[in-house]
Design a protein around this motif. Structure first.
Motif, PDB file in Angstrom:
ATOM      1  N   TYR A 205       0.965  -1.202  -0.339  1.00 28.78           N
ATOM      2  CA  TYR A 205      -0.107  -0.149  -0.139  1.00 28.78           C
ATOM      3  C   TYR A 205       0.956   1.319   0.198  1.00 28.78           C
ATOM      4  N   ILE A 206       2.052   1.086   1.033  1.00 24.83           N
ATOM      5  CA  ILE A 206       2.605   2.270   0.903  1.00 24.83           C
ATOM      6  C   ILE A 206       3.748   2.439  -0.714  1.00 24.83           C
ATOM      7  N   LYS A 207       4.163   1.256  -0.872  1.00 27.64           N
ATOM      8  CA  LYS A 207       5.153   1.394  -2.021  1.00 27.64           C
ATOM      9  C   LYS A 207       3.795   2.404  -3.172  1.00 27.64           C
ATOM     10  N   LYS A 208       2.548   2.191  -2.767  1.00 28.29           N
ATOM     11  CA  LYS A 208       1.540   2.588  -4.053  1.00 28.29           C
ATOM     12  C   LYS A 208       0.534   3.736  -4.039  1.00 28.29           C
ATOM     13  N   ASN A 209       0.943   4.344  -3.148  1.00 25.85           N
ATOM     14  CA  ASN A 209      -0.030   4.831  -2.483  1.00 25.85           C
ATOM     15  C   ASN A 209       0.798   6.821  -2.019  1.00 25.85           C
ATOM     16  N   ASN A 210       2.106   6.352  -2.156  1.00 23.95           N
ATOM     17  CA  ASN A 210       3.414   7.363  -0.634  1.00 23.95           C
ATOM     18  C   ASN A 210       2.291   7.427   0.121  1.00 23.95           C
ATOM     19  N   LYS A 211       1.746   6.747   1.074  1.00 24.71           N
ATOM     20  CA  LYS A 211       1.110   6.863   2.673  1.00 24.71           C
ATOM     21  C   LYS A 211       1.326   5.668   3.005  1.00 24.71           C
ATOM     22  N   ASN A 212       1.320   6.057   4.235  1.00 27.31           N
ATOM     23  CA  ASN A 212       0.593   4.519   5.153  1.00 27.31           C
ATOM     24  C   ASN A 212      -1.188   4.460   5.913  1.00 27.31           C
ATOM     25  N   PRO A 213      -1.321   3.499   5.034  1.00 25.80           N
ATOM     26  CA  PRO A 213      -2.596   3.155   5.504  1.00 25.80           C
ATOM     27  C   PRO A 213      -2.977   3.151   6.902  1.00 25.80           C
ATOM     28  N   LEU A 214      -1.863   3.271   7.875  1.00 27.50           N
ATOM     29  CA  LEU A 214      -2.072   2.660   9.274  1.00 27.50           C
ATOM     30  C   LEU A 214      -2.439   4.219   9.569  1.00 27.50           C
ATOM     31  N   ASP A 215      -2.085   5.063   9.580  1.00 31.11           N
ATOM     32  CA  ASP A 215      -2.357   7.037   9.378  1.00 31.11           C
ATOM     33  C   ASP A 215      -4.025   6.655   9.558  1.00 31.11           C
ATOM     34  N   LEU A 216      -4.697   6.103   8.603  1.00 32.88           N
ATOM     35  CA  LEU A 216      -6.638   5.840   8.658  1.00 32.88           C
ATOM     36  C   LEU A 216      -7.170   5.427   9.499  1.00 32.88           C
ATOM     37  N   ILE A 217      -6.443   4.413  10.607  1.00 33.29           N
ATOM     38  CA  ILE A 217      -7.080   4.605  11.471  1.00 33.29           C
ATOM     39  C   ILE A 217      -6.691   4.582  13.022  1.00 33.29           C
ATOM     40  N   ARG A 218      -4.460   4.758  13.251  1.00 39.02           N
ATOM     41  CA  ARG A 218      -4.219   5.182  14.340  1.00 39.02           C
ATOM     42  C   ARG A 218      -4.630   5.748  15.126  1.00 39.02           C
ATOM     43  N   ASP A 219      -5.473   6.185  14.875  1.00 42.91           N
ATOM     44  CA  ASP A 219      -5.987   7.813  16.247  1.00 42.91           C
ATOM     45  C   ASP A 219      -7.629   6.629  17.301  1.00 42.91           C
ATOM     46  N   THR A 220      -8.083   6.164  16.339  1.00 45.20           N
ATOM     47  CA  THR A 220      -9.325   5.136  16.299  1.00 45.20           C
ATOM     48  C   THR A 220      -8.513   4.144  16.797  1.00 45.20           C
ATOM     49  N   LEU A 221      -7.839   3.791  16.543  1.00 40.16           N
ATOM     50  CA  LEU A 221      -6.429   1.902  17.131  1.00 40.16           C
ATOM     51  C   LEU A 221      -6.430   2.806  18.419  1.00 40.16           C
ATOM     52  N   LYS A 222      -5.497   3.551  18.916  1.00 39.47           N
ATOM     53  CA  LYS A 222      -4.440   3.995  19.350  1.00 39.47           C
ATOM     54  C   LYS A 222      -6.021   4.365  21.340  1.00 39.47           C
ATOM     55  N   THR A 223      -6.816   4.795  20.876  1.00 41.35           N
ATOM     56  CA  THR A 223      -8.285   4.845  21.791  1.00 41.35           C
ATOM     57  C   THR A 223      -8.680   3.952  22.307  1.00 41.35           C
ATOM     58  N   SER A 224      -8.874   2.933  21.604  1.00 38.15           N
ATOM     59  CA  SER A 224     -10.065   1.556  21.201  1.00 38.15           C
ATOM     60  C   SER A 224      -8.549   0.753  22.610  1.00 38.15           C
ATOM     61  N   TRP A 225      -7.352   0.608  21.502  1.00 35.87           N
ATOM     62  CA  TRP A 225      -6.039   0.233  22.389  1.00 35.87           C
ATOM     63  C   TRP A 225      -5.665  -0.087  24.045  1.00 35.87           C
ATOM     64  N   GLU A 226      -5.847   1.524  24.026  1.00 33.07           N
ATOM     65  CA  GLU A 226      -6.192   1.779  26.181  1.00 33.07           C
ATOM     66  C   GLU A 226      -6.825   2.070  26.444  1.00 33.07           C
ATOM     67  N   GLU A 227      -8.284   1.733  26.076  1.00 36.98           N
ATOM     68  CA  GLU A 227      -9.161   1.084  26.994  1.00 36.98           C
ATOM     69  C   GLU A 227      -9.316   0.238  27.062  1.00 36.98           C
ATOM     70  N   ASN A 228      -8.601  -0.847  26.446  1.00 40.74           N
ATOM     71  CA  ASN A 228      -8.554  -2.348  26.621  1.00 40.74           C
ATOM     72  C   ASN A 228      -7.775  -3.021  26.935  1.00 40.74           C
ATOM     73  N   ASP A 229      -7.435  -4.437  26.999  1.00 36.43           N
ATOM     74  CA  ASP A 229      -6.677  -5.179  27.743  1.00 36.43           C
ATOM     75  C   ASP A 229      -5.074  -5.342  27.451  1.00 36.43           C
ATOM     76  N   LYS A 230      -5.038  -4.651  25.957  1.00 32.94           N
ATOM     77  CA  LYS A 230      -3.612  -4.809  25.569  1.00 32.94           C
ATOM     78  C   LYS A 230      -3.512  -6.903  25.494  1.00 32.94           C
ATOM     79  N   LYS A 231      -4.458  -7.234  25.606  1.00 32.94           N
ATOM     80  CA  LYS A 231      -4.385  -8.910  24.864  1.00 32.94           C
ATOM     81  C   LYS A 231      -4.483  -9.108  23.736  1.00 32.94           C
ATOM     82  N   VAL A 232      -3.461  -9.896  22.909  1.00 32.61           N
ATOM     83  CA  VAL A 232      -3.300 -10.780  21.601  1.00 32.61           C
ATOM     84  C   VAL A 232      -3.572 -12.270  21.426  1.00 32.61           C
ATOM     85  N   THR A 233      -4.024 -12.983  20.511  1.00 34.59           N
ATOM     86  CA  THR A 233      -4.157 -14.192  20.324  1.00 34.59           C
ATOM     87  C   THR A 233      -4.087 -14.687  19.456  1.00 34.59           C
ATOM     88  N   PHE A 234      -2.913 -15.270  19.237  1.00 30.77           N
ATOM     89  CA  PHE A 234      -2.897 -16.115  17.411  1.00 30.77           C
ATOM     90  C   PHE A 234      -3.207 -17.560  17.418  1.00 30.77           C
TER      91      PHE A 234
END
Length: 244
Positions: A205-234
């Motif tokens: 995505y970055i190579k094609k569009n010259n911008k980071n797609p994570l910038d589209l979700i970074r703020d909402t993702l950070k808010t959600s992450w900080e409000e929850n338990d920060k645990k991940v399961t693979f």
């Protein structure tokens, strides 16, 4: 075999999740002889390093020298640049061959032919990996939209094999019944973003569009992450085979 990871070798080494000692020990339990192991597409060498505690000698090969330059070091590990489908090893050299999060990039026919050449008659091949992780329900909604919609079109076609839990890859071996494993971690927001940035789809995505797609979700993702338990399961993917 594609090389999607040379450019971010350092980040890959830092942010990609580790394979648990439990799953590595489980794989090793299938192996009678502990003389020599090979980790194919070893990347940062995390599996090779864990195998080095159990085997006399371990080889790790990868097509990316940048990856090998960031690999874990042990006295009995030898790293070499080589492709999975065309190695420099002798016939019937290895007791165990592992491939972690990489077999979907290979030419299956050529790689399996090579495995039949270099694996000992009573040797074991283990194909392992991990699928899309899950976390708290709110963050999962954000990440699923990101995975399937924002960067979805930028995944390589081979990604489908991971989405299908490696159950649809060709597997030209005598299959062994295996247990199921999960890898549970707790991440800071930096670790979450760092891992997402190692996704090949994000880099495409970055190579094609010259911008980071994570910038589209970074703020909402950070808010959600900080409000929850920060645990991940693979969910861990595992197939183990022996020569037919």
């Amino acid at each position: 075999m594609k090389d999607n990871f040379s450019k971010q070798a350092s980040a890959y080494s830092k942010f990609r999740p580790q394979y648990s000692d439990e799953i590595i020990a489980y794989i090793i339990s299938f192996v009678e002889n502990k003389s020599k192991a090979l980790d194919v597409a070893t990347g940062n060498g995390q599996v090779a390093y864990k195998l080095s505690a159990a085997f006399e000698e371990v080889y790790g090969i990868d097509i990316s020298q940048n990856q090998l330059d960031n690999a874990y070091v042990a006295d009995n590990i030898i790293y070499k640049a080589a492709s999975a489908e065309n190695t420099f090893f002798e016939d019937q050299e290895f007791d165990l061959i592992t491939v972690a999060q990489a077999v979907h990039w290979f030419n299956f026919d050529l790689f399996y032919k090579e495995v039949y050449r270099i694996l000992k008659p009573n040797g074991v091949i283990a194909v392992l990996g991990y699928g899309l992780f899950s976390t708290n329900s709110n963050t999962d909604i954000i990440l699923h939209d990101f995975y399937y919609n924002i960067v979805g079109p930028y995944w390589d076609a081979e990604r489908k094999y991971l989405d299908e839990n490696y159950q649809t890859i060709p597997f030209a071996f005598e299959e062994q019944a295996v247990e199921k494993f999960e890898n549970q971690l707790e991440w800071s927001f930096e670790e979450l973003i760092g891992y997402l940035e190692t996704w090949s789809s994000v880099q495409h995505y970055i190579k094609k569009n010259n911008k980071n797609p994570l910038d589209l979700i970074r703020d909402t993702l950070k808010t959600s992450w900080e409000e929850n338990d920060k645990k991940v399961t693979f969910p861990m993917l595992l197939r183990i085979g022996k020569l037919k």
